[in-house]
Design an enzyme around this catalytic site. Structure first.
Site, PDB file in Angstrom:
ATOM      1  N   ASP A   8       4.646  -3.459   4.300  1.00 33.44           N
ATOM      2  CA  ASP A   8       4.519  -2.297   4.364  1.00 33.44           C
ATOM      3  C   ASP A   8       4.935  -1.673   3.351  1.00 33.44           C
ATOM      4  O   ASP A   8       5.472  -2.362   2.257  1.00 33.44           O
ATOM      5  CB  ASP A   8       5.262  -2.133   5.776  1.00 33.44           C
ATOM      6  CG  ASP A   8       5.665  -0.610   5.824  1.00 33.44           C
ATOM      7  OD1 ASP A   8       4.574   0.222   6.155  1.00 33.44           O
ATOM      8  OD2 ASP A   8       6.818  -0.297   5.894  1.00 33.44           O
ATOM      9  N   ASP A  10       6.208   2.214   2.719  1.00 37.41           N
ATOM     10  CA  ASP A  10       7.565   3.035   2.715  1.00 37.41           C
ATOM     11  C   ASP A  10       8.612   2.447   3.316  1.00 37.41           C
ATOM     12  O   ASP A  10       8.631   1.854   4.515  1.00 37.41           O
ATOM     13  CB  ASP A  10       7.310   4.420   3.695  1.00 37.41           C
ATOM     14  CG  ASP A  10       6.217   5.195   2.905  1.00 37.41           C
ATOM     15  OD1 ASP A  10       6.374   5.764   1.813  1.00 37.41           O
ATOM     16  OD2 ASP A  10       4.883   5.237   3.236  1.00 37.41           O
TER      17      ASP A  10
END
Length: 227
Positions: A8, A10
């Site tokens: 991922d 953020d």
């Protein structure tokens, strides 16, 4: 055995969650929405479009369109990333290790492509990734599994042989729905929450990762494991 790793963005590659919170606070407060950090936790991991719709439903505004509000948030986050973005602790060490093991690495984010490009350029880590998937590339963002399935397809690896690094419950839900293994990196206030019990591994920080815990397939040698 793990044959590919997908990140991922953020909260995993970059500590951008405070940037998102600040941008959302400034933009939506200017539109008359009452926001506090506790209420913002409800939207962590959502796409910016869904976050904008969420706050509009709470307190409708008329001074700009939802698309304009969304773009205002995104532009503020991009500005903050360019000004102060740094790799999360332990990230570069892990990426170097995966490169040495010749394992394919992917990125799957609920953020739009221009923000993904901004982050990769700021951190100077794009060469580590064999595929980079942003939310516009799929019909549904996380918690739907679409973006993780796309990343696995692009890497040429079956989902069950992929390991995902995720910080949000939304993202973890997407990765597990895709049939992947998950190493969760919950925020401190979520560390003891039972919602992360479904993760295969849980760390406070990437720098805590013991490579001997990972059963990675190395392309360098059939006898070598990740260490």
């Amino acid at each position: 055995m793990i044959q590919a790793v997908i990140f991922d963005m953020d909260g995993v590659l970059i500590d951008s969650e405070p940037m998102w919170q600040q941008a959302e606070l400034e933009v939506f407060s200017s539109l008359g929405v009452t926001i506090c950090p506790k209420r913002q936790q409800q939207t962590v991991g959502m796409t910016t479009k869904l976050v904008t719709a969420h706050w509009y439903q709470q307190s409708p505004w008329s001074s700009m369109s939802l698309d304009e509000a969304e773009q205002a948030v995104l532009q503020q986050v991009a500005t903050q990333i360019n000004a102060a973005g740094v790799p999360k602790k332990g990230l570069l060490r892990l990426l170097d290790h995966l490169r040495q093991a010749e394992l394919p690495v992917g990125l799957a984010t609920n953020s739009p492509g221009f923000l993904m490009d901004t982050t990769l350029q700021k951190l100077q880590i794009r060469p580590y990734f064999s595929t980079c998937c942003s939310v516009e590339m799929v019909t549904e963002g996380k918690p739907a599994p679409d973006i993780y399935l796309l990343a696995a397809k692009n890497l040429g690896v079956a989902p069950e042989h992929c390991l995902v690094f995720e910080d949000s419950f939304t993202g973890m839900t997407a990765a597990k729905a895709a049939g992947m293994k998950v190493c969760a990196l919950p925020a401190e206030h979520d560390w003891h929450h039972s919602k992360f019990d479904a993760a295969d591994m849980k760390l406070r920080c990437l720098s805590e990762l013991d490579f001997t815990q990972l059963n990675l397939r190395s392309a360098l040698s059939n006898e070598r494991s990740c260490c």
